[in-house]
Design an enzyme around this catalytic site. Sequence first.
Site, PDB file in Angstrom:
ATOM      1  N   LYS A 189     -13.490  -6.839  -2.764  1.00  0.00           N
ATOM      2  CA  LYS A 189     -14.560  -5.911  -2.361  1.00  0.00           C
ATOM      3  C   LYS A 189     -15.650  -5.774  -3.433  1.00  0.00           C
ATOM      4  O   LYS A 189     -16.820  -5.568  -3.109  1.00  0.00           O
ATOM      5  CB  LYS A 189     -13.979  -4.544  -2.002  1.00  0.00           C
ATOM      6  CG  LYS A 189     -13.141  -4.569  -0.722  1.00  0.00           C
ATOM      7  CD  LYS A 189     -12.632  -3.188  -0.348  1.00  0.00           C
ATOM      8  CE  LYS A 189     -11.742  -3.241   0.875  1.00  0.00           C
ATOM      9  NZ  LYS A 189     -11.285  -1.910   1.306  1.00  0.00           N
ATOM     10  N   ASP A 242     -15.471   1.956   4.789  1.00  0.00           N
ATOM     11  CA  ASP A 242     -14.149   2.595   4.685  1.00  0.00           C
ATOM     12  C   ASP A 242     -14.249   4.121   4.763  1.00  0.00           C
ATOM     13  O   ASP A 242     -13.490   4.770   5.489  1.00  0.00           O
ATOM     14  CB  ASP A 242     -13.461   2.188   3.378  1.00  0.00           C
ATOM     15  CG  ASP A 242     -12.830   0.802   3.454  1.00  0.00           C
ATOM     16  OD1 ASP A 242     -12.536   0.338   4.580  1.00  0.00           O
ATOM     17  OD2 ASP A 242     -12.630   0.190   2.400  1.00  0.00           O
ATOM     18  N   ASN A 292      -5.307  12.162  -9.979  1.00  0.00           N
ATOM     19  CA  ASN A 292      -4.712  10.846 -10.191  1.00  0.00           C
ATOM     20  C   ASN A 292      -3.592  10.916 -11.218  1.00  0.00           C
ATOM     21  O   ASN A 292      -3.609  11.765 -12.107  1.00  0.00           O
ATOM     22  CB  ASN A 292      -5.802   9.866 -10.678  1.00  0.00           C
ATOM     23  CG  ASN A 292      -5.344   8.427 -10.574  1.00  0.00           C
ATOM     24  OD1 ASN A 292      -4.761   8.030  -9.568  1.00  0.00           O
ATOM     25  ND2 ASN A 292      -5.600   7.637 -11.613  1.00  0.00           N
ATOM     26  N   ARG A 293      -2.617   9.993 -11.049  1.00  0.00           N
ATOM     27  CA  ARG A 293      -1.506   9.875 -12.013  1.00  0.00           C
ATOM     28  C   ARG A 293      -2.069   9.711 -13.424  1.00  0.00           C
ATOM     29  O   ARG A 293      -1.644  10.364 -14.350  1.00  0.00           O
ATOM     30  CB  ARG A 293      -0.657   8.670 -11.589  1.00  0.00           C
ATOM     31  CG  ARG A 293       0.555   8.401 -12.397  1.00  0.00           C
ATOM     32  CD  ARG A 293       1.345   7.266 -11.784  1.00  0.00           C
ATOM     33  NE  ARG A 293       0.575   6.016 -11.711  1.00  0.00           N
ATOM     34  CZ  ARG A 293       1.031   4.885 -11.195  1.00  0.00           C
ATOM     35  NH1 ARG A 293       2.250   4.844 -10.668  1.00  0.00           N
ATOM     36  NH2 ARG A 293       0.290   3.801 -11.178  1.00  0.00           N
ATOM     37  N   GLY A 344      -3.285   5.980   8.259  1.00  0.00           N
ATOM     38  CA  GLY A 344      -4.609   5.371   8.143  1.00  0.00           C
ATOM     39  C   GLY A 344      -4.968   4.385   9.240  1.00  0.00           C
ATOM     40  O   GLY A 344      -5.972   3.666   9.101  1.00  0.00           O
ATOM     41  N   THR A 386     -11.664  -7.733   2.280  1.00  0.00           N
ATOM     42  CA  THR A 386     -10.592  -6.833   1.902  1.00  0.00           C
ATOM     43  C   THR A 386     -10.067  -7.232   0.526  1.00  0.00           C
ATOM     44  O   THR A 386     -10.635  -8.102  -0.141  1.00  0.00           O
ATOM     45  CB  THR A 386      -9.505  -6.801   3.009  1.00  0.00           C
ATOM     46  OG1 THR A 386      -8.567  -5.789   2.685  1.00  0.00           O
ATOM     47  CG2 THR A 386      -8.795  -8.137   3.172  1.00  0.00           C
TER      48      THR A 386
HETATM   49  P1  NAP Z   1      -6.060   0.743  -5.981  1.00  0.00           P
HETATM   50  O1  NAP Z   1      -7.509   0.579  -6.297  1.00  0.00           O
HETATM   51  O2  NAP Z   1      -5.079  -0.261  -6.498  1.00  0.00           O
HETATM   52  O3  NAP Z   1      -5.647   2.214  -6.537  1.00  0.00           O
HETATM   53  C1  NAP Z   1      -4.332   2.595  -6.514  1.00  0.00           C
HETATM   54  C2  NAP Z   1      -4.207   4.083  -6.907  1.00  0.00           C
HETATM   55  O4  NAP Z   1      -2.873   4.489  -6.590  1.00  0.00           O
HETATM   56  C3  NAP Z   1      -4.431   4.383  -8.375  1.00  0.00           C
HETATM   57  O5  NAP Z   1      -5.143   5.593  -8.471  1.00  0.00           O
HETATM   58  C4  NAP Z   1      -3.001   4.547  -8.912  1.00  0.00           C
HETATM   59  O6  NAP Z   1      -2.898   5.438 -10.000  1.00  0.00           O
HETATM   60  C5  NAP Z   1      -2.316   5.155  -7.717  1.00  0.00           C
HETATM   61  N1  NAP Z   1      -0.856   4.961  -7.675  1.00  0.00           N
HETATM   62  C6  NAP Z   1      -0.180   3.805  -7.445  1.00  0.00           C
HETATM   63  N2  NAP Z   1       1.144   4.042  -7.394  1.00  0.00           N
HETATM   64  C7  NAP Z   1       1.311   5.375  -7.586  1.00  0.00           C
HETATM   65  C8  NAP Z   1       2.454   6.241  -7.645  1.00  0.00           C
HETATM   66  N3  NAP Z   1       3.705   5.767  -7.497  1.00  0.00           N
HETATM   67  N4  NAP Z   1       2.258   7.572  -7.833  1.00  0.00           N
HETATM   68  C9  NAP Z   1       0.995   8.067  -7.989  1.00  0.00           C
HETATM   69  N5  NAP Z   1      -0.126   7.296  -7.951  1.00  0.00           N
HETATM   70  C10 NAP Z   1       0.036   5.965  -7.750  1.00  0.00           C
HETATM   71  O7  NAP Z   1      -5.818   0.827  -4.423  1.00  0.00           O
HETATM   72  P2  NAP Z   1      -6.902   1.197  -3.293  1.00  0.00           P
HETATM   73  O8  NAP Z   1      -7.699   0.002  -2.929  1.00  0.00           O
HETATM   74  O9  NAP Z   1      -7.609   2.425  -3.741  1.00  0.00           O
HETATM   75  O10 NAP Z   1      -5.956   1.502  -2.028  1.00  0.00           O
HETATM   76  C11 NAP Z   1      -5.152   2.669  -1.982  1.00  0.00           C
HETATM   77  C12 NAP Z   1      -4.415   2.726  -0.648  1.00  0.00           C
HETATM   78  O11 NAP Z   1      -5.349   2.934   0.412  1.00  0.00           O
HETATM   79  C13 NAP Z   1      -3.655   1.444  -0.328  1.00  0.00           C
HETATM   80  O12 NAP Z   1      -2.379   1.805   0.135  1.00  0.00           O
HETATM   81  C14 NAP Z   1      -4.462   0.803   0.791  1.00  0.00           C
HETATM   82  O13 NAP Z   1      -3.631   0.094   1.677  1.00  0.00           O
HETATM   83  C15 NAP Z   1      -5.068   2.028   1.469  1.00  0.00           C
HETATM   84  N6  NAP Z   1      -6.331   1.720   2.186  1.00  0.00           N
HETATM   85  C16 NAP Z   1      -6.352   1.890   3.537  1.00  0.00           C
HETATM   86  C17 NAP Z   1      -7.506   1.633   4.253  1.00  0.00           C
HETATM   87  C18 NAP Z   1      -7.525   1.841   5.747  1.00  0.00           C
HETATM   88  O14 NAP Z   1      -8.426   1.319   6.411  1.00  0.00           O
HETATM   89  N7  NAP Z   1      -6.607   2.593   6.306  1.00  0.00           N
HETATM   90  C19 NAP Z   1      -8.655   1.186   3.590  1.00  0.00           C
HETATM   91  C20 NAP Z   1      -8.623   1.030   2.198  1.00  0.00           C
HETATM   92  C21 NAP Z   1      -7.432   1.305   1.506  1.00  0.00           C
HETATM   93  P3  NAP Z   1      -3.127   4.976 -11.540  1.00  0.00           P
HETATM   94  O15 NAP Z   1      -4.610   4.953 -11.740  1.00  0.00           O
HETATM   95  O16 NAP Z   1      -2.437   6.021 -12.334  1.00  0.00           O
HETATM   96  O17 NAP Z   1      -2.498   3.595 -11.673  1.00  0.00           O
END
Ligand code: NAP
Length: 278
Positions: free
Chosen positions: A68, A104, A153-154, A244, A64
């Site tokens: 990854k 995932d 995306n933002r 999730g 995790t």
């Molecule tokens: P990541 O690689 O850090 O990507 C984060 C994304 O969120 C980026 O696109 C970022 O945009 C955007 N973001 C952050 N804050 C924001 C806001 N206030 N408004 C709009 N966009 C925002 O994270 P990740 O690994 O993809 O994970 C994303 C989420 O999925 C996490 O919460 C994680 O816990 C969840 N997840 C869950 C599972 C499950 O099994 N349920 C598995 C994997 C991940 P920018 O590019 O503009 O910074």
Amino acid sequence: MPDRYAVIGHPIAHSQSPLIHRLFAEATGQALVYEAIDGGAQEGGFAQALAAFRAAGGRGVNVTLPFKLEALAAADVASDDARVAGAANALRFDRGRVEAQNFDGTGLVRDIEVNLGLPLKGRRVLLLGAGGATRGAVLPMARAGAACIAIANRTADKAGALARELAPHLAGVPLAGVGLDALAGAGAFDVVINATSASLTGAAPAVPPGAFAPGALAYDMVYGKGLTPFLKLAQAAGARVADGTGMLVEQAAEAFAWWRGVRPDTRPVLARLAVPLG
Ligand code: NAP
């Protein structure tokens, strides 16, 4: 001696994976132990933890955040989902070889189609965010038959770049990457997935109510947080909501089946972990 498995991450104390795999092992009668290993913040921490676990006889690991990408790099062979995502969340050690998978996206698709009863074939899918979670979701969504996929995306450039990178792998399923601000007037989607980390800070991505088609499913990948600001916004727009937890449990079941050759029943585990959504 029971077979050994683990999850490696940093931080890792919050991980639900040891509980999920213990429940799967009990239910299927598999003799295994599953532990949580902190790879630490120092350079090379993941590689060291992985090498030590293999040397001690470990059979496989989940991986995790934030390891990854390193997990994929450590593999000798990788599945299409892992290669296209550029990241792995499960490794198996087989006769001196390291095999990588990324479950995932498959976990997400199974949760939506099996647990939530919504076949993805022919659906318009919107993924909010352009990070690792979106990377892992796109190919499995396309394979499930989505009519089209949009990434919003933002930071618009990241969405565009990711769409250009992933499009050649989707066998013709239309894929677009835009800024969140381009969603107004961009039509409505049947499935809207929050794959941003906004919910972790109590925020919601700026998605307009018109993005939710009548009867749409709004899915927040975050789990254990109840009704997040994104899910509240979606509910106000008339969408059905889910978090999730099912994705987490289903990706764990995929890894368990890959390691052990036995598919566990996810329903009792999901019922145990689910947090009511308001
Ligand atoms: P990541 O690689 O850090 O990507 C984060 C994304 O969120 C980026 O696109 C970022 O945009 C955007 N973001 C952050 N804050 C924001 C806001 N206030 N408004 C709009 N966009 C925002 O994270 P990740 O690994 O993809 O994970 C994303 C989420 O999925 C996490 O919460 C994680 O816990 C969840 N997840 C869950 C599972 C499950 O099994 N349920 C598995 C994997 C991940 P920018 O590019 O503009 O910074």
